[in-house]
Write an enzyme that holds these catalytic residues in place. Sequence first.
Site, PDB file in Angstrom:
ATOM      1  N   SER A 223       9.036   5.400  -8.162  1.00  0.00           N
ATOM      2  CA  SER A 223       8.488   5.746  -9.373  1.00  0.00           C
ATOM      3  C   SER A 223       9.709   6.887  -9.973  1.00  0.00           C
ATOM      4  O   SER A 223      10.141   7.592  -9.541  1.00  0.00           O
ATOM      5  CB  SER A 223       7.272   6.723  -9.048  1.00  0.00           C
ATOM      6  OG  SER A 223       6.161   5.867  -8.554  1.00  0.00           O
TER       7      SER A 223
ATOM      8  N   GLU B 228       2.086  15.635  -1.366  1.00  0.00           N
ATOM      9  CA  GLU B 228       1.501  14.285  -2.270  1.00  0.00           C
ATOM     10  C   GLU B 228       0.114  14.208  -1.939  1.00  0.00           C
ATOM     11  O   GLU B 228      -0.583  13.820  -2.941  1.00  0.00           O
ATOM     12  CB  GLU B 228       2.338  13.217  -1.702  1.00  0.00           C
ATOM     13  CG  GLU B 228       2.537  12.112  -2.878  1.00  0.00           C
ATOM     14  CD  GLU B 228       3.219  11.233  -2.452  1.00  0.00           C
ATOM     15  OE1 GLU B 228       3.694  10.801  -1.478  1.00  0.00           O
ATOM     16  OE2 GLU B 228       3.584  10.319  -3.483  1.00  0.00           O
TER      17      GLU B 228
ATOM     18  N   GLN C  22      11.286   9.755  -5.576  1.00  0.00           N
ATOM     19  CA  GLN C  22      11.203  10.237  -4.345  1.00  0.00           C
ATOM     20  C   GLN C  22      11.380   8.554  -3.652  1.00  0.00           C
ATOM     21  O   GLN C  22      10.704   7.713  -3.771  1.00  0.00           O
ATOM     22  CB  GLN C  22       9.533  10.324  -4.081  1.00  0.00           C
ATOM     23  CG  GLN C  22       9.181  10.196  -2.610  1.00  0.00           C
ATOM     24  CD  GLN C  22       7.624  10.319  -2.479  1.00  0.00           C
ATOM     25  OE1 GLN C  22       6.953  10.120  -3.337  1.00  0.00           O
ATOM     26  NE2 GLN C  22       6.926  10.752  -1.147  1.00  0.00           N
ATOM     27  N   GLY C  23      12.479   8.882  -2.657  1.00  0.00           N
ATOM     28  CA  GLY C  23      13.065   7.305  -2.429  1.00  0.00           C
ATOM     29  C   GLY C  23      12.547   7.399  -1.006  1.00  0.00           C
ATOM     30  O   GLY C  23      13.607   7.652   0.130  1.00  0.00           O
TER      31      GLY C  23
ATOM     32  N   GLU D 152      -6.036   2.609   4.217  1.00  0.00           N
ATOM     33  CA  GLU D 152      -6.125   2.420   5.493  1.00  0.00           C
ATOM     34  C   GLU D 152      -5.173   3.326   6.471  1.00  0.00           C
ATOM     35  O   GLU D 152      -5.473   3.815   7.397  1.00  0.00           O
ATOM     36  CB  GLU D 152      -5.633   1.022   6.010  1.00  0.00           C
ATOM     37  CG  GLU D 152      -6.802  -0.240   5.528  1.00  0.00           C
ATOM     38  CD  GLU D 152      -6.457  -0.418   3.955  1.00  0.00           C
ATOM     39  OE1 GLU D 152      -5.513   0.211   3.348  1.00  0.00           O
ATOM     40  OE2 GLU D 152      -7.519  -1.148   3.484  1.00  0.00           O
TER      41      GLU D 152
ATOM     42  N   SER E 221       9.817   4.564   0.301  1.00  0.00           N
ATOM     43  CA  SER E 221       9.546   3.069   0.515  1.00  0.00           C
ATOM     44  C   SER E 221      10.681   2.413   0.473  1.00  0.00           C
ATOM     45  O   SER E 221      11.477   2.399  -0.229  1.00  0.00           O
ATOM     46  CB  SER E 221       8.468   2.637  -0.432  1.00  0.00           C
ATOM     47  OG  SER E 221       7.285   3.549  -0.343  1.00  0.00           O
TER      48      SER E 221
HETATM   49  C1  LIG Z   1       1.971   3.240  -8.329  1.00  0.00           C
HETATM   50  C2  LIG Z   1       2.662   3.521  -6.801  1.00  0.00           C
HETATM   51  C3  LIG Z   1       3.628   4.310  -6.909  1.00  0.00           C
HETATM   52  C4  LIG Z   1       4.685   4.259  -6.074  1.00  0.00           C
HETATM   53  N1  LIG Z   1       5.799   5.375  -6.070  1.00  0.00           N
HETATM   54  C5  LIG Z   1       6.285   5.571  -4.782  1.00  0.00           C
HETATM   55  C6  LIG Z   1       7.459   6.229  -5.004  1.00  0.00           C
HETATM   56  O1  LIG Z   1       7.874   6.811  -5.968  1.00  0.00           O
HETATM   57  N2  LIG Z   1       8.337   6.345  -4.013  1.00  0.00           N
HETATM   58  C7  LIG Z   1       8.107   5.815  -2.709  1.00  0.00           C
HETATM   59  O2  LIG Z   1       9.125   5.941  -1.739  1.00  0.00           O
HETATM   60  N3  LIG Z   1       7.208   4.828  -2.694  1.00  0.00           N
HETATM   61  C8  LIG Z   1       6.308   4.637  -3.757  1.00  0.00           C
HETATM   62  N4  LIG Z   1       5.025   3.776  -3.606  1.00  0.00           N
HETATM   63  C9  LIG Z   1       4.938   3.018  -2.334  1.00  0.00           C
HETATM   64  C10 LIG Z   1       3.973   3.480  -1.454  1.00  0.00           C
HETATM   65  O3  LIG Z   1       4.164   4.469  -0.684  1.00  0.00           O
HETATM   66  C11 LIG Z   1       3.687   2.167  -0.745  1.00  0.00           C
HETATM   67  O4  LIG Z   1       3.309   0.895  -1.230  1.00  0.00           O
HETATM   68  C12 LIG Z   1       2.691   2.310   0.410  1.00  0.00           C
HETATM   69  O5  LIG Z   1       3.175   3.377   1.238  1.00  0.00           O
HETATM   70  C13 LIG Z   1       2.195   1.132   1.242  1.00  0.00           C
HETATM   71  O6  LIG Z   1       3.488   0.305   1.762  1.00  0.00           O
HETATM   72  P1  LIG Z   1       3.721  -1.162   1.418  1.00  0.00           P
HETATM   73  O7  LIG Z   1       3.518  -1.405  -0.041  1.00  0.00           O
HETATM   74  O8  LIG Z   1       5.127  -1.528   2.169  1.00  0.00           O
HETATM   75  O9  LIG Z   1       2.494  -2.029   2.137  1.00  0.00           O
HETATM   76  P2  LIG Z   1       2.377  -2.070   3.679  1.00  0.00           P
HETATM   77  O10 LIG Z   1       2.850  -1.203   4.303  1.00  0.00           O
HETATM   78  O11 LIG Z   1       3.054  -3.618   4.055  1.00  0.00           O
HETATM   79  O12 LIG Z   1       0.931  -2.765   3.929  1.00  0.00           O
HETATM   80  C14 LIG Z   1       0.309  -3.839   3.524  1.00  0.00           C
HETATM   81  C15 LIG Z   1      -1.142  -3.807   4.070  1.00  0.00           C
HETATM   82  O13 LIG Z   1      -1.275  -3.318   5.461  1.00  0.00           O
HETATM   83  C16 LIG Z   1      -2.116  -2.377   5.816  1.00  0.00           C
HETATM   84  N5  LIG Z   1      -1.511  -1.645   6.937  1.00  0.00           N
HETATM   85  C17 LIG Z   1      -0.188  -1.546   7.332  1.00  0.00           C
HETATM   86  N6  LIG Z   1      -0.143  -0.486   8.474  1.00  0.00           N
HETATM   87  C18 LIG Z   1      -1.464  -0.366   8.792  1.00  0.00           C
HETATM   88  C19 LIG Z   1      -1.837   0.094   9.939  1.00  0.00           C
HETATM   89  N7  LIG Z   1      -1.256   0.796  10.822  1.00  0.00           N
HETATM   90  N8  LIG Z   1      -3.512   0.225  10.110  1.00  0.00           N
HETATM   91  C20 LIG Z   1      -4.075  -0.310   9.080  1.00  0.00           C
HETATM   92  N9  LIG Z   1      -3.767  -1.091   8.086  1.00  0.00           N
HETATM   93  C21 LIG Z   1      -2.380  -1.112   7.970  1.00  0.00           C
HETATM   94  C22 LIG Z   1      -1.802  -1.426   4.625  1.00  0.00           C
HETATM   95  O14 LIG Z   1      -3.175  -0.410   4.339  1.00  0.00           O
HETATM   96  C23 LIG Z   1      -1.861  -2.583   3.315  1.00  0.00           C
HETATM   97  O15 LIG Z   1      -3.307  -2.870   2.959  1.00  0.00           O
HETATM   98  C24 LIG Z   1       4.405   3.789  -4.704  1.00  0.00           C
HETATM   99  C25 LIG Z   1       3.291   2.638  -4.685  1.00  0.00           C
HETATM  100  C26 LIG Z   1       2.487   2.611  -5.808  1.00  0.00           C
HETATM  101  C27 LIG Z   1       1.224   1.716  -5.742  1.00  0.00           C
END
Ligand SMILES: Cc1cc2nc3c(=O)[nH]c(=O)nc-3n(C[C@H](O)[C@H](O)[C@H](O)COP(=O)(O)OP(=O)(O)OC[C@H]3O[C@@H](n4cnc5c(N)ncnc54)[C@H](O)[C@@H]3O)c2cc1C
Length: 397
Positions: free
Chosen positions: A164, A247, A129-130, A380, A132
């Site tokens: 992933s 999901e 899944q592409g 969140e 993020s």
């Molecule tokens: C084990 C694992 C597997 C994953 N697999 C995939 C995958 O296969 N494909 C894929 O595309 N992605 C994948 N991801 C990515 C995942 O979807 C993102 O990490 C997640 O959506 C959070 O985005 P970020 O890491 O950029 O954090 P950010 O969006 O930068 O968030 C940072 C912090 O700010 C908080 N925050 C952000 N916006 C708000 C808001 N509006 N209100 C309150 N708080 C907020 C968040 O809760 C977090 O604590 C995976 C992540 C993990 C950990």
Amino acid sequence: MDLNYTASELQFRDELRAWLAANIPANWNGRRPPGATMQEQFAYLRSWQKRVYEAGWAGVAWPREYGGRGASLIEQVIFTEEMGTAAAPPLANVLGLSLIGPTIIAHGTPAQKQRFLMKILSAEEIWCQGFSEPNAGSDVANVATEARLDGGHFLINGQKVWTSFGWAADWCELIVRTDPAAPKHKGLTVLLLDMKSPGVEVRPLRQMTGESEFNEVFFHDVRVPVENVLGDVNNGWNVAIGTLMHERATLGVAQQIAYKRQFDRLVDLSHQTDRNGAPAAADLVLRQKMAQVYAELEILRLNQMRSISRISQNGAPGPEGSIHKIFWSELNQRFQQVAQEVLGPFAQLEHGSEFAIDEGEWVYSFLRARGNTIEAGTSEVQRNIIGHFVLGLPRSY
Ligand SMILES: Cc1cc2nc3c(=O)[nH]c(=O)nc-3n(C[C@H](O)[C@H](O)[C@H](O)COP(=O)(O)OP(=O)(O)OC[C@H]3O[C@@H](n4cnc5c(N)ncnc54)[C@H](O)[C@@H]3O)c2cc1C
């Protein structure tokens, strides 16, 4: 909601139970055969999925014409429960089965369904899944990976992250920006991308568990034929939301059974683990904590039935899936913390150490649980969704 299974559901369960008892490989002992690399483990799970598919158990609720069993969602849940209860190896193509296949069923053309669905079920083609990107995680509509129309192809340039199974994937459900001038939710398109295309570069990322389950993926002038647009051009947000709702609503189904099995094991171990000269099971504080986890696991099961019931009635998961997502991911972190408290320092030893408990399973699951409240949208973000779409509160952003 009737929580009892019908006669035909019970028959389905019994047939499946008998098949699993006869077919779970004798050399499967849990998370990973000793000494196997992540790649060897994946190959093992892939051939197991092929066997499950050939016996007619993969895609229980998917249409028959695309290789599924054409059964109900409840039978799909029974399948997941029985797999967990029998401690069967998991199916390799987890994202294809739980999120991407259902999205193709909902939005794909007949040709796309014909081309892709059966190979998801048989694990002949693995999916990732592409979504993020470095600046588009919680705010996934902010994706910057661009797709420019060039004759009969889109030309892709940009980067994804946390993908992933990117290292194992043959195909990717990719969300890209096709109209940079449109408001950010309106200029997106979902493409079905062949990961073997020239210009796709996958770089594994190391996690604190020591594994490299997820990756960075870079795209340099990658060509994707226009036939591989899923849904309509510039309507990718609606397609992607469908994937995310699947999901959030369904990922916890398998987890619930796995947690229950792991919890039963913790109860056994608590009788054998010494705490101040008595079994940990007799420690008054630990007993309270274990009882609390047990109660929450039961609540998780009921919440799951609510999600499934909602999907059965409406054909698609709703924002209530976010309740389930918050609950299973935060519950697992509480549970893993309690497990560490009950088992003590030996539970921190990794696979390969002579004194590791259950071959390091406990430290692995403690560390892996940290990602649960991030993957599939952070807690969140789930609370924002519930606040706005379930409770009708004003948007927080
Ligand atoms: C084990 C694992 C597997 C994953 N697999 C995939 C995958 O296969 N494909 C894929 O595309 N992605 C994948 N991801 C990515 C995942 O979807 C993102 O990490 C997640 O959506 C959070 O985005 P970020 O890491 O950029 O954090 P950010 O969006 O930068 O968030 C940072 C912090 O700010 C908080 N925050 C952000 N916006 C708000 C808001 N509006 N209100 C309150 N708080 C907020 C968040 O809760 C977090 O604590 C995976 C992540 C993990 C950990």
